[in-house]
Design a protein around this motif. Structure first.
Motif: not given
Length: 96
Positions: A71-96
């Protein structure tokens, strides 16, 4: 209960969320991801296309978990105005 109209910021945040989820889903099908998250494919499609810009917290948590995004990663990414460098998921379990 009266719903307040969405702001421009809400709509833009929803679009960034949809972009993030599509990119994180990568090679997984929408159907597979939705089933893993315990939601309908139609709901995931609407979120990914921005038609549901403010999905329920539990829905976002379930999708994030299915994609290995905290959830931290999701919030960090959607709160930013530039989405050009959004990460791909690692496929691992969700940490939050």
């Amino acid at each position: 209960m009266v719903r307040l109209p969405l702001t421009v910021a809400d709509i833009e945040r929803g679009q960034r969320l949809g972009t993030l989820l599509r990119r994180a889903r990568a090679e997984r099908t929408l159907f597979e991801t939705a089933l893993t998250a315990g939601i309908s494919p139609d709901t995931l499609r609407k979120i990914e296309t921005g038609r549901v810009p403010t999905p329920a917290f539990a829905t976002i948590a379930a999708i994030g978990s299915a994609l290995g995004l905290s959830l931290d990663t999701l919030w960090e990414q959607i709160s930013e105005s530039d989405d050009s460098d959004l990460p791909r998921a690692s496929g691992g379990p969700c940490a939050g």
